[in-house]
Design an enzyme around this catalytic site. Structure first.
Site, short mmCIF file in Angstrom:
data_model
loop_
_atom_site.label_atom_id
_atom_site.label_comp_id
_atom_site.label_asym_id
_atom_site.label_seq_id
_atom_site.Cartn_x
_atom_site.Cartn_y
_atom_site.Cartn_z
N LYS A 60 0.85 -1.20 0.00
CA LYS A 60 0.00 0.00 0.00
C LYS A 60 0.89 1.25 0.00
O LYS A 60 2.10 1.18 0.24
CB LYS A 60 -0.92 -0.01 1.22
CG LYS A 60 -0.20 0.03 2.57
CD LYS A 60 -1.18 0.00 3.71
CE LYS A 60 -0.44 0.05 5.05
NZ LYS A 60 -1.35 0.10 6.20
N TYR A 288 15.27 31.46 3.85
CA TYR A 288 14.17 32.24 4.39
C TYR A 288 14.29 32.45 5.90
O TYR A 288 14.61 31.50 6.64
CB TYR A 288 12.83 31.54 4.10
CG TYR A 288 12.47 31.46 2.65
CD1 TYR A 288 12.25 32.60 1.90
CD2 TYR A 288 12.35 30.23 2.01
CE1 TYR A 288 11.91 32.53 0.56
CE2 TYR A 288 11.99 30.13 0.68
CZ TYR A 288 11.79 31.30 -0.05
OH TYR A 288 11.45 31.21 -1.37
#
Length: 398
Positions: A60, A288
């Site tokens: 999965k 940043y």
């Protein structure tokens, strides 16, 4: 272009420049999947189990980020007999790839359209509730089709499944409903990766009690399963007829105390290229918010991978990578597409050099467990986080 397979040597022509496809795929950042390591892990797990216990490969979430189709093919080739996925779409993807092995859908399916799709693609659903069983039977009657189903009991996970003390009524109902064929009864353990076994033993006992009562009703159960990777490695009494293995197949241990049980090899590596190298002065802010300010003249390398690729922003200024076999610190805020490294101590670094974020370079290595420990999370989450703009490239000979 299929990027989950080994790149070909196809030449792509643009103007007077020719590029190998393998080079284009590795233009900025990528995930390498070592098929030989995967095959090794499946063989190790198969040898760890008794001959009567089947191995179900859990693929999965795109095989925990490893590429579901190729992983499923390798797992089936080297010892798995069934596959498990979470959603209908994941199952259809495997069938469209030509995989014919039994595929169990672990997630809940509830509406008639989905049930019809299950029948068409020959997928085996999990039935969790009384109402779901009735809906399945009615829809299958209209379709005039019989479907093999897996019944899930909730023995203490408090997630999907009918509560263990209602198991007899639940299984009896499904057994009596037309068009439903019981393929297995199973449950899921909540604490199998912990040293303290009390809860795990409680769940096992609830499962055993429920099964005994069901058998006393004269209902035949073809298959029982309870164990995930942690349970497989911690207690053989939990193996039953089938085990569901995810994380261990990908070469990671569910808990540190299980590392001595079996020899596993990490399958996934994450790599990226340096796109610029420059020197900045002391007192210069990086990225940043200027979360990092240089204390000395610093040589930095810009690497073409970021949080849009699955590198968590919370690793900013805490991440280390491997470059030319050495650990190198990441500095400043991790950005959407790029990170910066302090490479002052590596004077010969140049554009195009390959950086290893997860994997091995020389004698040193970095694992998903290392990232998980730093972030206070689990390795499962790390593996599943790498986005699909990172091509999956198969390496290693099986």
């Amino acid at each position: 272009m299929v990027l989950s397979q080994e790149p070909t040597t196809t030449v792509v022509t643009r103007s007077r420049y020719n590029y190998q496809l393998s080079e284009i795929i590795r233009q900025r950042a990528w995930v390498e999947i070592d098929q030989s390591a995967l095959a090794h892990n499946v063989r190790q797990l198969r040898a760890f189990l008794s001959p009567d216990t089947e191995l179900m490969a859990v693929v999965k979430a795109d095989a925990y980020g490893h590429g579901a189709i190729k992983v499923a093919q390798t797992a089936l080739q080297y010892g798995a007999s069934r596959l498990a996925i979470a959603t209908l779409g994941e199952g259809i993807e495997l069938r469209e790839a030509g995989i014919i092995a039994p595929i169990v859908v672990l997630g809940a399916v509830n509406n008639p359209e989905e049930i019809a799709a299950l029948c068409h693609w020959k997928l085996q659903p999990t039935i969790c509730t009384f109402q779901q069983a009735i809906t399945f039977s009615k829809t299958l009657a209209e379709l005039e089709q019989t479907l093999s189903v897996h019944l899930k009991l909730d023995t203490g996970m408090s997630r999907l499944g009918t509560l263990w003390h209602q198991a007899t009524e639940f299984v009896t109902l499904v057994h009596q409903l037309p068009y439903l064929k019981i393929a297995s009864i199973y449950s899921h353990l909540a604490t199998a990766d912990e040293l303290e076994p009390t809860v795990m033993k409680m769940q096992q006992q609830r499962f055993k009690d429920a099964i005994e009562k069901i058998k006393a009703m004269g209902i035949s159960i073809p298959c029982l399963h309870l164990a995930n990777s942690a349970a497989v490695l911690s207690d053989r009494s939990l193996h039953y007829d089938l085990v569901r293995v995810g994380l261990a197949m990908y070469g990671l241990y569910p808990a540190p105390h299980l590392k001595s049980t079996i020899d596993l090899k990490p399958v996934l590596q994450v790599k990226a290229k340096i796109t610029q190298v420059k020197t900045i002065a002391a007192g210069t802010g990086v990225s940043y918010g200027y979360q990092y300010i240089t204390q000395r003249e610093t040589k930095i390398a810009v690497v073409s991978i970021g949080y849009a690729d699955g590198v968590p922003r919370n690793l900013s200024n805490r991440l280390k990578v491997l470059l030319r076999g050495q650990y190198v610190p990441q500095i400043g805020a991790i950005t959407m597409d790029q990170i910066m490294l302090d490479v002052t101590n590596l004077p010969d670094v140049e554009v195009g050099d390959i950086v290893t974020l997860i994997g091995k370079d020389g004698e040193n290595s970095i694992s998903a467990d290392d990232w998980a420990k730093t972030l206070g999370t689990i390795s499962w989450e790390i593996l599943c986080s790498f986005k699909h703009r990172l091509p999956r490239i198969s390496t290693g000979e099986c």
